[in-house]
Motif scaffolding. Structure first.
Motif, short mmCIF file in Angstrom:
data_model
loop_
_atom_site.label_atom_id
_atom_site.label_comp_id
_atom_site.label_asym_id
_atom_site.label_seq_id
_atom_site.Cartn_x
_atom_site.Cartn_y
_atom_site.Cartn_z
N UNK A 63 0.84 -1.20 0.00
CA UNK A 63 0.00 0.00 0.00
C UNK A 63 0.87 1.26 0.00
N UNK A 64 1.87 1.27 0.86
CA UNK A 64 2.74 2.45 0.97
C UNK A 64 3.47 2.75 -0.34
N UNK A 65 3.90 1.71 -1.03
CA UNK A 65 4.60 1.92 -2.30
C UNK A 65 3.64 2.41 -3.37
N UNK A 66 2.39 2.00 -3.31
CA UNK A 66 1.37 2.50 -4.21
C UNK A 66 1.56 2.15 -5.68
N UNK A 67 2.22 1.04 -5.94
CA UNK A 67 2.52 0.69 -7.33
C UNK A 67 1.55 -0.31 -7.95
N UNK A 68 0.90 -1.11 -7.13
CA UNK A 68 -0.02 -2.12 -7.67
C UNK A 68 -1.40 -1.50 -7.89
N UNK A 69 -2.19 -2.15 -8.70
CA UNK A 69 -3.56 -1.69 -8.96
C UNK A 69 -4.36 -1.65 -7.66
N UNK A 70 -4.18 -2.68 -6.83
CA UNK A 70 -4.90 -2.72 -5.57
C UNK A 70 -4.52 -1.55 -4.66
N UNK A 71 -3.24 -1.29 -4.55
CA UNK A 71 -2.77 -0.20 -3.69
C UNK A 71 -3.28 1.15 -4.21
N UNK A 72 -3.26 1.33 -5.50
CA UNK A 72 -3.74 2.58 -6.07
C UNK A 72 -5.24 2.76 -5.82
#
Length: 130
Positions: A63-72
């Motif tokens: 989540x913190x990295x925000x790179x995956x579709x789910x995190x975004x």
């Protein structure tokens, strides 16, 4: 842990870093890396001793990295929650948050969330035109 969709699990823990670190606002003068380190320490303190804790920590890191579709998507949900709260504040005439709404508008890429944001914008226009 795998019985629940990844987005739900991520949404459940994304604020766990604030348990001991606190909730920083854009007005707080704290460097991004310092905020991350404080929240990471909090996550480790809360989750590292749990069975499967490393999986939750990895999910928080994602989540913190925000790179995956789910995190975004979860990041956009978090932004939408702040917009909903801002709408309440404005409706109660506690603050004018026009700048906040203007900056948030550009953060929505998920069509469903963009549509909800646009509906809130329409409601704001109706409230403000009275």
């Amino acid at each position: 842990m795998h019985y629940y969709p990844k987005v739900i699990r991520m949404a459940l823990i994304h604020d766990f870093g604030e348990i001991y670190a606190g909730d920083f606002t854009p007005h707080d003068e704290i460097e991004v890396n310092q905020k991350y380190q404080l929240e990471r320490q909090s996550i480790l303190q809360v989750l590292s001793k749990l069975n499967g804790g490393s999986e939750w920590i990895a999910l928080w890191e994602e989540y913190e990295q925000g790179e995956t579709i789910e995190a975004q998507f979860v990041r956009q949900l978090d932004q939408l929650e702040m917009i909903l709260q801002a709408s309440v504040y404005e409706h109660q005439e506690l603050a004018n948050l026009s700048e906040f709404f203007a900056s948030a508008n550009q953060k929505f890429t998920a069509p469903q969330l963009k549509a909800i944001f646009e509906t809130l914008e329409d409601l704001r226009d109706n409230w403000n035109s009275r």
